[in-house]
Design a protein around this motif. Structure first.
Motif, PDB file in Angstrom:
ATOM      1  N   ASP A   1     -30.154 -38.125 104.795  1.00 23.78           N
ATOM      2  CA  ASP A   1     -30.408 -39.041 103.793  1.00 23.78           C
ATOM      3  C   ASP A   1     -29.962 -40.647 104.566  1.00 23.78           C
ATOM      4  OD1 ASP A   1     -27.643 -38.817 104.117  1.00 23.78           O
ATOM      5  OD2 ASP A   1     -27.380 -39.001 101.883  1.00 23.78           O
ATOM      6  N   ASP A   2     -29.924 -40.532 105.783  1.00 21.49           N
ATOM      7  CA  ASP A   2     -29.624 -41.831 106.173  1.00 21.49           C
ATOM      8  C   ASP A   2     -30.731 -42.791 106.433  1.00 21.49           C
ATOM      9  OD1 ASP A   2     -27.018 -41.247 106.976  1.00 21.49           O
ATOM     10  OD2 ASP A   2     -27.513 -40.575 109.002  1.00 21.49           O
ATOM     11  N   ILE A   3     -30.530 -44.143 106.146  1.00 27.80           N
ATOM     12  CA  ILE A   3     -31.456 -45.117 106.247  1.00 27.80           C
ATOM     13  C   ILE A   3     -31.008 -46.035 107.331  1.00 27.80           C
ATOM     14  CG2 ILE A   3     -32.116 -47.545 105.336  1.00 27.80           C
ATOM     15  CD1 ILE A   3     -32.820 -45.095 103.507  1.00 27.80           C
ATOM     16  N   VAL A   4     -32.090 -46.305 108.467  1.00 26.07           N
ATOM     17  CA  VAL A   4     -32.018 -46.916 109.745  1.00 26.07           C
ATOM     18  C   VAL A   4     -32.624 -47.907 110.064  1.00 26.07           C
ATOM     19  CG1 VAL A   4     -31.902 -46.244 112.256  1.00 26.07           C
ATOM     20  CG2 VAL A   4     -31.545 -44.299 110.615  1.00 26.07           C
TER      21      VAL A   4
ATOM     22  N   ILE B   1     -26.937 -47.486 110.939  1.00 24.62           N
ATOM     23  CA  ILE B   1     -26.902 -46.225 110.163  1.00 24.62           C
ATOM     24  C   ILE B   1     -26.443 -46.452 108.754  1.00 24.62           C
ATOM     25  CG2 ILE B   1     -26.792 -43.921 109.842  1.00 24.62           C
ATOM     26  CD1 ILE B   1     -26.787 -43.778 113.219  1.00 24.62           C
ATOM     27  N   VAL B   2     -26.954 -46.256 107.826  1.00 27.43           N
ATOM     28  CA  VAL B   2     -26.161 -46.351 106.317  1.00 27.43           C
ATOM     29  C   VAL B   2     -26.632 -45.108 105.627  1.00 27.43           C
ATOM     30  CG1 VAL B   2     -25.802 -47.850 104.297  1.00 27.43           C
ATOM     31  CG2 VAL B   2     -26.275 -48.691 106.529  1.00 27.43           C
ATOM     32  N   ASP B   3     -25.614 -44.475 104.948  1.00 29.63           N
ATOM     33  CA  ASP B   3     -26.023 -43.336 104.038  1.00 29.63           C
ATOM     34  C   ASP B   3     -26.505 -43.989 102.642  1.00 29.63           C
ATOM     35  OD1 ASP B   3     -23.654 -43.213 101.915  1.00 29.63           O
ATOM     36  OD2 ASP B   3     -22.808 -43.630 104.118  1.00 29.63           O
ATOM     37  N   MET B   4     -27.195 -43.230 101.926  1.00 27.45           N
ATOM     38  CA  MET B   4     -27.964 -43.787 100.819  1.00 27.45           C
ATOM     39  C   MET B   4     -26.695 -44.075  99.419  1.00 27.45           C
ATOM     40  SD  MET B   4     -31.133 -43.741 100.778  1.00 27.45           S
ATOM     41  CE  MET B   4     -31.652 -43.879  99.087  1.00 27.45           C
ATOM     42  N   VAL B   5     -25.530 -43.366  99.662  1.00 25.12           N
ATOM     43  CA  VAL B   5     -24.367 -43.803  98.555  1.00 25.12           C
ATOM     44  C   VAL B   5     -24.014 -45.121  98.895  1.00 25.12           C
ATOM     45  CG1 VAL B   5     -22.362 -43.046  97.760  1.00 25.12           C
ATOM     46  CG2 VAL B   5     -24.062 -41.398  98.250  1.00 25.12           C
TER      47      VAL B   5
END
Length: 108
Positions: free
Chosen positions: A52-55, A64-68
């Motif tokens: 679920d990472d956004i890169v 890298i940031v997780d969705m939450v």
């Protein structure tokens, strides 16, 4: 789609740290409960991505940031600042209603 960016100076610093440690140039930014203002930023080098990472990428360095965490970080920029008080990564977060004096925690 929500986004978080990495400044060129932050990308350069991550690349330098990663090279010293023999690690990939990937910085994870997440938000955790706590700190003096309610939420705090957490930084760390990363070696693998989660589903679920956004890169995003700047100068070959991945942020890298997780969705939450992304909900609390949308529109933010991670910068690396060096001044008389020291050097640190800082998050310029337009969603933060207030922050603490040290810049590591915030509230929305």
């Amino acid at each position: 789609m929500a986004s978080v960016t990495l400044s060129s100076s932050a990308a350069e610093r991550v690349a330098t740290i990663a090279a010293r440690q023999g690690a990939p140039a990937m910085l994870r930014l997440s938000v955790e409960g706590g700190g003096c203002a309610g939420f705090q930023y957490k930084f760390g080098l990363e070696t693998a991505l989660e589903d679920d990472d956004i890169v995003t990428e700047t100068d070959g360095v991945k942020l890298i940031v997780d969705m939450v965490s992304l909900d609390l970080l949308d529109g933010s920029e991670v910068d690396f600042v060096s001044n008389l008080g020291g050097a640190s990564f800082q998050v310029k977060n337009p969603q933060a209603a207030s922050g603490c004096g040290c810049g590591t925690s915030f509230s929305v």
